[in-house]
Design a protein around this motif. Structure first.
Motif, PDB file in Angstrom:
ATOM      1  N   GLU A  29       0.927  -1.152   0.098  1.00 28.02           N
ATOM      2  CA  GLU A  29      -0.087  -0.276  -0.229  1.00 28.02           C
ATOM      3  C   GLU A  29       1.056   1.506   0.148  1.00 28.02           C
ATOM      4  N   SER A  77      -8.315   1.112   7.617  1.00 29.79           N
ATOM      5  CA  SER A  77      -8.322   0.471   6.888  1.00 29.79           C
ATOM      6  C   SER A  77      -7.082  -0.894   6.341  1.00 29.79           C
ATOM      7  N   ILE A  78      -6.143   0.027   5.636  1.00 26.60           N
ATOM      8  CA  ILE A  78      -5.047  -0.718   5.554  1.00 26.60           C
ATOM      9  C   ILE A  78      -5.048  -1.799   6.640  1.00 26.60           C
ATOM     10  N   LEU A  80      -6.516  -3.399   8.342  1.00 23.32           N
ATOM     11  CA  LEU A  80      -6.957  -5.083   8.090  1.00 23.32           C
ATOM     12  C   LEU A  80      -6.375  -5.870   7.503  1.00 23.32           C
ATOM     13  N   GLN A  81      -5.762  -5.470   6.540  1.00 21.31           N
ATOM     14  CA  GLN A  81      -4.951  -6.095   6.297  1.00 21.31           C
ATOM     15  C   GLN A  81      -3.938  -7.237   7.222  1.00 21.31           C
ATOM     16  N   TRP A  89     -11.435  -9.240   3.456  1.00 20.13           N
ATOM     17  CA  TRP A  89     -11.423  -8.047   3.935  1.00 20.13           C
ATOM     18  C   TRP A  89      -9.990  -7.233   2.876  1.00 20.13           C
ATOM     19  N   GLY A  92     -10.355  -3.867   1.886  1.00 19.72           N
ATOM     20  CA  GLY A  92     -10.778  -2.444   3.492  1.00 19.72           C
ATOM     21  C   GLY A  92     -12.200  -2.679   3.316  1.00 19.72           C
ATOM     22  N   LYS A 148     -16.397  -0.905  10.232  1.00 23.91           N
ATOM     23  CA  LYS A 148     -16.413  -0.842   8.530  1.00 23.91           C
ATOM     24  C   LYS A 148     -17.239  -1.775   8.367  1.00 23.91           C
TER      25      LYS A 148
END
Length: 159
Positions: A29, A77-78, A80-81, A89, A92, A148
């Motif tokens: 990312e 959101s990143i 979540l990786q 997911w 995201g 989310k």
């Protein structure tokens, strides 16, 4: 920021994205990753570092509240990786609610740390939190709570 955050990945990276380790997903990312701590199969803390760039400042020369909201949105959101499950997911999800509390200014050039915690993550919903701090003394600049929802990627959509 010294390095702008980009959420669009090249087709080559996307083709292998689900096979990446959690850290490889986050590094793809293009964020300045500091640390990844996986706490459980549904919880993690991811820390990013960046310098306040004039591009993200308001007329008073401080990090704009809207920019902080966008940074929290992207980085939580990143984060979540970090869970790293295949087909889980990967895009995201989408924001249901994001609440940002700006507590004090962060002037242009200030080095900041952003700690993003995946508090809970299920099949369809997740809760993340973020704390933005000055790197030099750990004083909190702003906080975030981010709810989310998982959604499938639109057919033909390229990240």
């Amino acid at each position: 920021m010294a390095q702008r955050m980009h959420l669009r990945l090249s087709p080559e990276v996307m083709a292998k994205f689900e096979d990446y380790s959690p850290e490889e997903r986050i590094r793809a990312e293009q964020c300045q990753l500091r640390e990844v701590k996986v706490l459980s199969d549904k919880s993690a803390i991811v820390t990013f570092a960046f310098k306040v760039d004039v591009y993200y400042c308001n007329a008073s020369g401080n990090l704009h509240g809207g920019a902080q909201s966008s940074i929290f949105d992207m980085c939580t959101s990143i984060a979540l990786q970090a869970i790293g499950k295949k087909d889980f997911w990967l895009n995201g999800g989408v924001t249901r609610v994001i609440t940002v509390n700006c507590l004090r200014p962060a002037p242009e050039g200030e080095d900041l740390l952003l700690e993003c915690e995946v508090v809970q993550m299920g099949r369809n919903l997740a809760l993340t939190q973020g704390v933005l701090k000055r790197e030099k003394d750990g004083v909190i600049v702003s906080t975030c709570e981010h709810h989310k929802a998982a959604v499938p990627t639109k057919p033909g959509w390229k990240l």
